[in-house]
Design a protein around this motif. Structure first.
Motif, PDB file in Angstrom:
ATOM      1  N   LEU A  59       3.148 -23.776  15.897  1.00 52.93           N
ATOM      2  CA  LEU A  59       3.394 -22.453  15.325  1.00 52.93           C
ATOM      3  C   LEU A  59       3.492 -21.402  16.431  1.00 52.93           C
ATOM      4  O   LEU A  59       4.366 -20.526  16.400  1.00 52.93           O
ATOM      5  CB  LEU A  59       2.265 -22.111  14.350  1.00 52.93           C
ATOM      6  CG  LEU A  59       2.295 -20.722  13.713  1.00 52.93           C
ATOM      7  CD1 LEU A  59       3.554 -20.526  12.890  1.00 52.93           C
ATOM      8  CD2 LEU A  59       1.049 -20.518  12.843  1.00 52.93           C
ATOM      9  N   THR A  60       2.612 -21.503  17.406  1.00 49.45           N
ATOM     10  CA  THR A  60       2.618 -20.551  18.516  1.00 49.45           C
ATOM     11  C   THR A  60       3.894 -20.670  19.345  1.00 49.45           C
ATOM     12  O   THR A  60       4.499 -19.673  19.736  1.00 49.45           O
ATOM     13  CB  THR A  60       1.391 -20.788  19.410  1.00 49.45           C
ATOM     14  OG1 THR A  60       0.211 -20.582  18.643  1.00 49.45           O
ATOM     15  CG2 THR A  60       1.381 -19.846  20.594  1.00 49.45           C
ATOM     16  N   LEU A  61       4.323 -21.892  19.610  1.00 50.86           N
ATOM     17  CA  LEU A  61       5.536 -22.100  20.398  1.00 50.86           C
ATOM     18  C   LEU A  61       6.761 -21.531  19.688  1.00 50.86           C
ATOM     19  O   LEU A  61       7.626 -20.917  20.315  1.00 50.86           O
ATOM     20  CB  LEU A  61       5.723 -23.591  20.683  1.00 50.86           C
ATOM     21  CG  LEU A  61       4.703 -24.232  21.621  1.00 50.86           C
ATOM     22  CD1 LEU A  61       4.887 -25.750  21.657  1.00 50.86           C
ATOM     23  CD2 LEU A  61       4.804 -23.653  23.024  1.00 50.86           C
ATOM     24  N   GLN A  69       4.033 -12.633  24.102  1.00 45.05           N
ATOM     25  CA  GLN A  69       3.860 -14.041  23.749  1.00 45.05           C
ATOM     26  C   GLN A  69       2.403 -14.470  23.966  1.00 45.05           C
ATOM     27  O   GLN A  69       1.641 -13.814  24.662  1.00 45.05           O
ATOM     28  CB  GLN A  69       4.802 -14.910  24.578  1.00 45.05           C
ATOM     29  CG  GLN A  69       6.269 -14.661  24.294  1.00 45.05           C
ATOM     30  CD  GLN A  69       7.173 -15.613  25.042  1.00 45.05           C
ATOM     31  OE1 GLN A  69       6.867 -16.792  25.192  1.00 45.05           O
ATOM     32  NE2 GLN A  69       8.303 -15.113  25.512  1.00 45.05           N
ATOM     33  N   TYR A  70       2.062 -15.608  23.370  1.00 49.39           N
ATOM     34  CA  TYR A  70       0.682 -16.112  23.404  1.00 49.39           C
ATOM     35  C   TYR A  70       0.661 -17.382  24.253  1.00 49.39           C
ATOM     36  O   TYR A  70       1.335 -18.351  23.921  1.00 49.39           O
ATOM     37  CB  TYR A  70       0.238 -16.396  21.973  1.00 49.39           C
ATOM     38  CG  TYR A  70      -1.224 -16.775  21.781  1.00 49.39           C
ATOM     39  CD1 TYR A  70      -2.172 -16.611  22.781  1.00 49.39           C
ATOM     40  CD2 TYR A  70      -1.651 -17.295  20.565  1.00 49.39           C
ATOM     41  CE1 TYR A  70      -3.498 -16.943  22.583  1.00 49.39           C
ATOM     42  CE2 TYR A  70      -2.980 -17.635  20.347  1.00 49.39           C
ATOM     43  CZ  TYR A  70      -3.893 -17.459  21.352  1.00 49.39           C
ATOM     44  OH  TYR A  70      -5.211 -17.794  21.158  1.00 49.39           O
ATOM     45  N   PRO A  81       0.013 -23.686  24.851  1.00 48.31           N
ATOM     46  CA  PRO A  81       1.044 -22.658  24.672  1.00 48.31           C
ATOM     47  C   PRO A  81       1.722 -22.326  25.993  1.00 48.31           C
ATOM     48  O   PRO A  81       1.057 -22.263  27.034  1.00 48.31           O
ATOM     49  CB  PRO A  81       0.253 -21.459  24.140  1.00 48.31           C
ATOM     50  CG  PRO A  81      -0.959 -22.035  23.529  1.00 48.31           C
ATOM     51  CD  PRO A  81      -1.296 -23.239  24.364  1.00 48.31           C
ATOM     52  N   LEU A  82       3.020 -22.136  25.960  1.00 48.52           N
ATOM     53  CA  LEU A  82       3.731 -21.786  27.179  1.00 48.52           C
ATOM     54  C   LEU A  82       4.622 -20.587  26.929  1.00 48.52           C
ATOM     55  O   LEU A  82       5.056 -20.333  25.801  1.00 48.52           O
ATOM     56  CB  LEU A  82       4.540 -22.974  27.714  1.00 48.52           C
ATOM     57  CG  LEU A  82       5.575 -23.642  26.796  1.00 48.52           C
ATOM     58  CD1 LEU A  82       6.910 -22.921  26.866  1.00 48.52           C
ATOM     59  CD2 LEU A  82       5.755 -25.102  27.176  1.00 48.52           C
ATOM     60  N   MET A 117      10.484 -26.869  22.166  1.00 44.55           N
ATOM     61  CA  MET A 117      10.892 -27.657  21.014  1.00 44.55           C
ATOM     62  C   MET A 117      10.633 -29.145  21.219  1.00 44.55           C
ATOM     63  O   MET A 117      10.288 -29.865  20.281  1.00 44.55           O
ATOM     64  CB  MET A 117      12.357 -27.386  20.698  1.00 44.55           C
ATOM     65  CG  MET A 117      12.570 -26.032  20.037  1.00 44.55           C
ATOM     66  SD  MET A 117      14.283 -25.719  19.605  1.00 44.55           S
ATOM     67  CE  MET A 117      14.997 -25.547  21.221  1.00 44.55           C
ATOM     68  N   GLN A 118      10.767 -29.613  22.442  1.00 46.01           N
ATOM     69  CA  GLN A 118      10.479 -31.023  22.714  1.00 46.01           C
ATOM     70  C   GLN A 118       9.001 -31.334  22.505  1.00 46.01           C
ATOM     71  O   GLN A 118       8.647 -32.408  22.011  1.00 46.01           O
ATOM     72  CB  GLN A 118      10.913 -31.370  24.140  1.00 46.01           C
ATOM     73  CG  GLN A 118      12.423 -31.440  24.300  1.00 46.01           C
ATOM     74  CD  GLN A 118      12.855 -31.652  25.743  1.00 46.01           C
ATOM     75  OE1 GLN A 118      12.092 -31.411  26.682  1.00 46.01           O
ATOM     76  NE2 GLN A 118      14.091 -32.087  25.929  1.00 46.01           N
TER      77      GLN A 118
END
Length: 424
Positions: A70-72, A177-178, A192-193, A205-206
């Protein structure tokens, strides 16, 4: 399956944003399912070797990875220029039972205790590996697996390469962003990135697809639910973790102390008694179906309010930019409002949502009856712009009936420590 046509591809930035919002909503819809099943496992106060402990660790790891997904997705949304999406929104929060968003064939999502049936009929279907790359989708609907859906988004990003500026028009967009937090000590090493370009967008996405259904095989066709083995070096461990699909397959086979246990030939060896491992909770708990004079109804309402506070807290994180580091003579964390929100999010998950939900699954829906309550994960409409005081009031009126909410390390104390966020 329909035939892919150019009209089915993402060709505009608004279409890409719509797909990413749908992806965020889909990821959010899975988290309550996995948490509900996790909370129904009887392990609190038991030995770490108790039946079900392995399944609980697995389920908790999967739920946390869904939070990561969800974070990505939300980081991706910000990276392509959209900051309007909100989790604390009645139109975004899933109602159970209900259909998985835009999926074909339709899959009904239901809050149920952990069981072989729930794993086979729902969890494995959510994480179902996609077919060969190039399977078709139409508009946002239908998609046939999350892998296909994210593959379509990836193609859209590549198609829109000249259009996406990755925040360069708003140079500080990445600050919303987080990317800092504890994530998953029960699973893989991904975290998270920041999404700042096409490469990091594809990487995000990967991570989502590989953790969910598994990485593609050497020909780029079917996902392979690769499993970690002892002969891989520690630095490679993230590559070799089992996918969610593989983990759920093990639970369905009875390998984690839940339900039917199969032999090597797939035949039933024995069934683990649910009453020894799983709380007898209600399916799809709903405040509307609980009598007003039942104290557990107020506890269910508190769980809804806590869940929505957690979502509102995530929204507050995404509204608050990361500050520049303070001078070395100062503590860069205690001076940071944003970092305070991030710490509060983890504290709210562990110190509020878990204990309230755990108390619910231990509580009979009606006194002296065998069916227990459970958290509905429903939308709660806060009546004020500052929800902390409302949470405190809901908890206060429950202390007589549920004294476990009080105490030095209880829910009441944890609410007092929360930041006083303001709803938009």
């Amino acid at each position: 399956m329909t035939t892919k046509t150019p009209a089915q591809e993402i060709t505009t930035l608004p279409d890409l944003i719509d797909h990413l919002k749908a992806a965020a909503q889909v990821e959010l819809s899975t988290i309550p399912l996995y948490l509900y099943a996790t909370y129904t496992i009887k392990t609190r106060g038991y030995s770490q070797w108790a039946a079900g402990a392995s399944a609980q660790r697995t389920m908790l790891g999967v739920a946390i990875e869904e939070m990561l997904h969800l974070t990505l997705v939300r980081n991706l949304l910000i990276a392509v220029g959209d900051t309007s999406f909100r989790l604390y929104d009645k139109g975004v929060i899933t109602t159970y039972p209900g259909p998985m968003l835009k999926r074909e064939p339709e899959l009904t999502l239901r809050l149920r205790k952990l069981s072989s049936e729930q794993v086979r009929n729902t969890f494995l279907q959510i994480e179902l590996p996609s077919g060969p790359q190039g399977s078709a989708l139409g508009q946002i609907e239908p998609y046939h697996s999350l892998g296909e859906f994210y593959a379509r988004i990836e193609r859209g990003i590549r198609t829109l390469r000249p259009t996406i500026d990755w925040g360069r028009a708003k140079k500080d967009l990445w600050k919303f962003q987080y990317h800092r937090a504890y994530w998953n000590q029960n699973g893989g090493s991904d975290h998270p990135l920041l999404v700042v370009d096409e490469a990091s967008a594809i990487q995000a996405m990967q991570i989502i697809v590989d953790q969910g259904e598994g990485a593609p095989d050497d020909k780029g066709l079917l996902p392979d639910p690769i499993v970690r083995t002892d002969d891989h070096p520690p630095e490679e461990i993230g590559k070799w973790q089992a996918s969610h699909y593989a983990k759920f397959s093990d639970i369905a086979k009875g390998l984690d102390g839940i339900g039917v246990v199969l032999d090597d030939n797939g035949k039933q060896k024995y069934t683990i008694d649910d009453s020894e491992v799983i709380w007898p909770v209600l399916d799809d708990p709903d405040l509307k179906t609980v009598a007003a004079d039942q104290p557990v109804k107020d506890l269910m309402e508190l769980s809804n309010a806590v869940y929505c506070y957690v979502l509102a807290l995530l929204d507050a994180i995404y509204r608050t930019p990361m500050e520049a580091l303070a001078p070395k003579s100062l503590d860069p964390f205690t001076k940071s409002v944003r970092y305070g929100y991030e710490r509060a999010f983890i504290a709210a998950m562990q110190g509020l949502l878990y204990p309230v939900c755990d108390l619910l699954v231990r509580t009979p829906l009606v006194a002296n009856q065998p069916v227990h309550a459970g958290p509905p994960f429903q939308y709660y409409a806060f009546t004020t712009k500052k929800p902390k005081a409302e949470l405190a009031a809901l908890c206060e009126k429950l202390l007589t009936e549920f004294p476990a909410l009080g105490g030095d390390d209880g829910v009441q104390r944890q609410i007092a420590l929360l930041p006083d966020i303001e709803l938009p």
